[in-house]
Design an enzyme around this catalytic site. Sequence first.
Site, PDB file in Angstrom:
ATOM      1  N   ASP A 132       0.859  -1.181   0.000  1.00  0.00           N
ATOM      2  CA  ASP A 132       0.000   0.000   0.000  1.00  0.00           C
ATOM      3  C   ASP A 132       0.896   1.233   0.000  1.00  0.00           C
ATOM      4  O   ASP A 132       2.123   1.124  -0.039  1.00  0.00           O
ATOM      5  CB  ASP A 132      -0.961  -0.036   1.191  1.00  0.00           C
ATOM      6  CG  ASP A 132      -0.236  -0.010   2.521  1.00  0.00           C
ATOM      7  OD1 ASP A 132       1.003   0.161   2.542  1.00  0.00           O
ATOM      8  OD2 ASP A 132      -0.901  -0.161   3.559  1.00  0.00           O
TER       9      ASP A 132
ATOM     10  N   ASP B 118      -8.075  -6.978   0.503  1.00  0.00           N
ATOM     11  CA  ASP B 118      -7.100  -7.261   1.559  1.00  0.00           C
ATOM     12  C   ASP B 118      -7.730  -6.871   2.876  1.00  0.00           C
ATOM     13  O   ASP B 118      -8.593  -5.985   2.921  1.00  0.00           O
ATOM     14  CB  ASP B 118      -5.829  -6.420   1.400  1.00  0.00           C
ATOM     15  CG  ASP B 118      -6.052  -5.010   1.912  1.00  0.00           C
ATOM     16  OD1 ASP B 118      -6.665  -4.202   1.181  1.00  0.00           O
ATOM     17  OD2 ASP B 118      -5.665  -4.701   3.058  1.00  0.00           O
TER      18      ASP B 118
ATOM     19  N   CYS C  42     -12.397 -29.316   6.654  1.00  0.00           N
ATOM     20  CA  CYS C  42     -11.413 -28.265   6.359  1.00  0.00           C
ATOM     21  C   CYS C  42     -10.034 -28.889   6.190  1.00  0.00           C
ATOM     22  O   CYS C  42      -9.649 -29.786   6.930  1.00  0.00           O
ATOM     23  CB  CYS C  42     -11.404 -27.228   7.486  1.00  0.00           C
ATOM     24  SG  CYS C  42     -10.112 -25.975   7.286  1.00  0.00           S
TER      25      CYS C  42
ATOM     26  N   CYS D 288      -7.131 -27.366   6.580  1.00  0.00           N
ATOM     27  CA  CYS D 288      -6.056 -26.613   7.236  1.00  0.00           C
ATOM     28  C   CYS D 288      -5.373 -27.434   8.323  1.00  0.00           C
ATOM     29  O   CYS D 288      -5.896 -28.440   8.796  1.00  0.00           O
ATOM     30  CB  CYS D 288      -6.566 -25.293   7.799  1.00  0.00           C
ATOM     31  SG  CYS D 288      -7.207 -25.397   9.476  1.00  0.00           S
TER      32      CYS D 288
ATOM     33  N   CYS E 173      -7.381 -28.052  11.587  1.00  0.00           N
ATOM     34  CA  CYS E 173      -8.473 -29.024  11.491  1.00  0.00           C
ATOM     35  C   CYS E 173      -7.975 -30.434  11.190  1.00  0.00           C
ATOM     36  O   CYS E 173      -8.619 -31.414  11.565  1.00  0.00           O
ATOM     37  CB  CYS E 173      -9.481 -28.574  10.436  1.00  0.00           C
ATOM     38  SG  CYS E 173     -10.364 -27.062  10.934  1.00  0.00           S
TER      39      CYS E 173
ATOM     40  N   HIS F  78      -6.315 -21.405  10.072  1.00  0.00           N
ATOM     41  CA  HIS F  78      -7.687 -21.796   9.752  1.00  0.00           C
ATOM     42  C   HIS F  78      -8.435 -20.654   9.061  1.00  0.00           C
ATOM     43  O   HIS F  78      -9.054 -20.857   8.004  1.00  0.00           O
ATOM     44  CB  HIS F  78      -8.456 -22.236  10.996  1.00  0.00           C
ATOM     45  CG  HIS F  78      -9.891 -22.521  10.670  1.00  0.00           C
ATOM     46  ND1 HIS F  78     -10.301 -23.702  10.085  1.00  0.00           N
ATOM     47  CD2 HIS F  78     -11.004 -21.745  10.763  1.00  0.00           C
ATOM     48  CE1 HIS F  78     -11.591 -23.647   9.845  1.00  0.00           C
ATOM     49  NE2 HIS F  78     -12.054 -22.473  10.244  1.00  0.00           N
TER      50      HIS F  78
END
Lengths: 387, 387
Positions: free
Chosen positions: B99, B274, B314, B316, B319, B345
């Site tokens: 940015d 974002d 999930c 991830c 999980c 997650h």
Amino acid sequence: MTDRALSFEVLKAAPADGSTRARLGRLTTSHGTVDTPVFMPVGTNATVKALDPDDLYEVGATIILANTYHLYLRPGHGRIARLGGLHRFMAWDRSILTDSGGYQVVSLGDFRSVDDEGVTFRSHIDGSLHHFTPELSIEVQQALGSDIAVCLDQPVPPHSSSRAAVTDAVGRTHAWAERCLAAHDRADQALFGIIQGGLEADLRSESTRVVGGLPFAGLCIGGLAGDETAAQRRAVLDIVVPLLAGDPRPRYLMGLGSPADLITAVDAGVDMFDSVLPARVARNGTVWVRGPEGRLNLRNARFLDDGAPVEADCRCRACRSFSRAYLAHLVRADELLFYRLATLHNLTFMVDFMADIRAALAAGNFPRLVQKLAQQRPAAIAQRVVA
Amino acid sequence: MTDRALSFEVLKAAPADGSTRARLGRLTTSHGTVDTPVFMPVGTNATVKALDPDDLYEVGATIILANTYHLYLRPGHGRIARLGGLHRFMAWDRSILTDSGGYQVVSLGDFRSVDDEGVTFRSHIDGSLHHFTPELSIEVQQALGSDIAVCLDQPVPPHSSSRAAVTDAVGRTHAWAERCLAAHDRADQALFGIIQGGLEADLRSESTRVVGGLPFAGLCIGGLAGDETAAQRRAVLDIVVPLLAGDPRPRYLMGLGSPADLITAVDAGVDMFDSVLPARVARNGTVWVRGPEGRLNLRNARFLDDGAPVEADCRCRACRSFSRAYLAHLVRADELLFYRLATLHNLTFMVDFMADIRAALAAGNFPRLVQKLAQQRPAAIAQRVVA
């Protein structure tokens, strides 16, 4: 030596020439094999701080320690048992040793009183009152389902305790050892006894004989890694280990963590170690290195422009991808990633340090390694850090 | 649309029936391709909090945002340039968008004054005085070497700003856009302009025409994700996007982060997003789930005995290996591992949510997905969280 739940094989005994009492061994628990001498990272709250199990596999840890006192208070051993035990709870499928909680009861809780029955203390979390007995310590450890449980003992500071206090604690520790043995009945879990005796030669000898005479799967040497000097510690080991020369069980010195202290204790005949030290100094910004410096404090401004890794030949995640400059930036910005990377480095350092020791033992040149390290970084070897 | 450093291909344009203005695209930067609509995790201090690059690869992130203001102050853009640039510094070899620093200057620093030349502010770290100009913002971003740089603008709170304040900020933003373009000369870096105009319809239209008329590689929609309502934000997008209907450049709405807000903005024609939100709520103990609950606060006592993973399907790290009970224990013990697992997650949730959106766009049934989600979890869709 083969217990129901644990076997220990001495692969290479200490040489007959007396140049060292160090030995090479292999421990087999219900969750795998552990080459000794070994350093066990500490996972106080069912996590080695900042790391997950894959990190520990990457480090090469084969056994970790979890704290009975902490897990009893939070989240509770009954809860962990209902959730399938500690291995499943924290998703770690290698070996776990639990301590007895005795050390934390005395050092962390708002300590109330100890008598022959047990210890009354207040929780360091919420101030609630608890009564710990040898039987409860075993019950908690059996519920957690660690591979190796440890007897409740009464540790006292080795240097600053009176002979009367040490005598008292040794007597109680021996009585509790018998009660722990009687209470323990989990077939897939081994039980280690603890030798106490402070710095009193005769009490150490007596404790070694008494505890060594009981049918434990291994023997802890407690009441060290406290306020004693390195020379005092060595003197105690030089009493205890010769008395166990023909004993086929592993010897575990509780709480010792600096590389210099460890190699000295291995030389004195110790097989197992644990300490929060490598992870704690990492969280404070310090990483250990093999070079003559021994350690780098990454908070030092000189690292902010240093594009080199912490150690060029280190296999850890921090050294593979990142510069000292990046780590120095992360620690100043108080970024969580710093704590993981620095912990990974220091634990990898310890695991590789122990592997170097085992390789030297296998090759028969361990005394030369001790000498080389003492010459290469006298400052690091001379340093003494209490965990 | 092809810039020297960036190309953007609209793979599937918004349908002619006007059922949605959502579109499927692919962005190619100097460091790879990015399928859009895309959510960019925020790596403020050259690290997405608690994660390392391998974690981000595992999550499936293809582009991240880094904050110019933070890196300018610490460790300094010159230092990062000397160390080989931001990609090498943080060991991330996929795309980075920086940015301009404008938003942080106004929101984080002890703000001093803005005039046509630039912004004077005090560092939030050490109180030191700094002067930020469009030219300096570009210099910093070129030194960092991000794939996409963004113009310095003057954001104002959309709802609580007077028309006079918005008019002033729009004029200055346009003048600074020209100065940023003139200052920018790094061939492997694309430059995005920023449309401002608060909630004023005519000023938004004017800003879209002025900024859209300049040769930027992409267009940011700034001054939203602030104190406006969802309806106010939608109204602004319904002005800006139709004016850009024939424009072949990517559209990026800065700072929006809740799943419900994102799908609405995608529907309005936005390609890039974002936000710190998924990582910030994770660090506060909240994980997002697809079910009707929408979110779980893992500090809630009911999870302490819950042996199920956060989400059964999930992919991830949290999980795959751990239960809600374990995560609930970690967050209560304030263990560092919690922050990593919960962040993994929530970012996986966002990446997979955007992948579901892209799959629906490819299949031509995106409007049905919007409808289904609104029915399935009205609470989650209705919720509005400002990042």
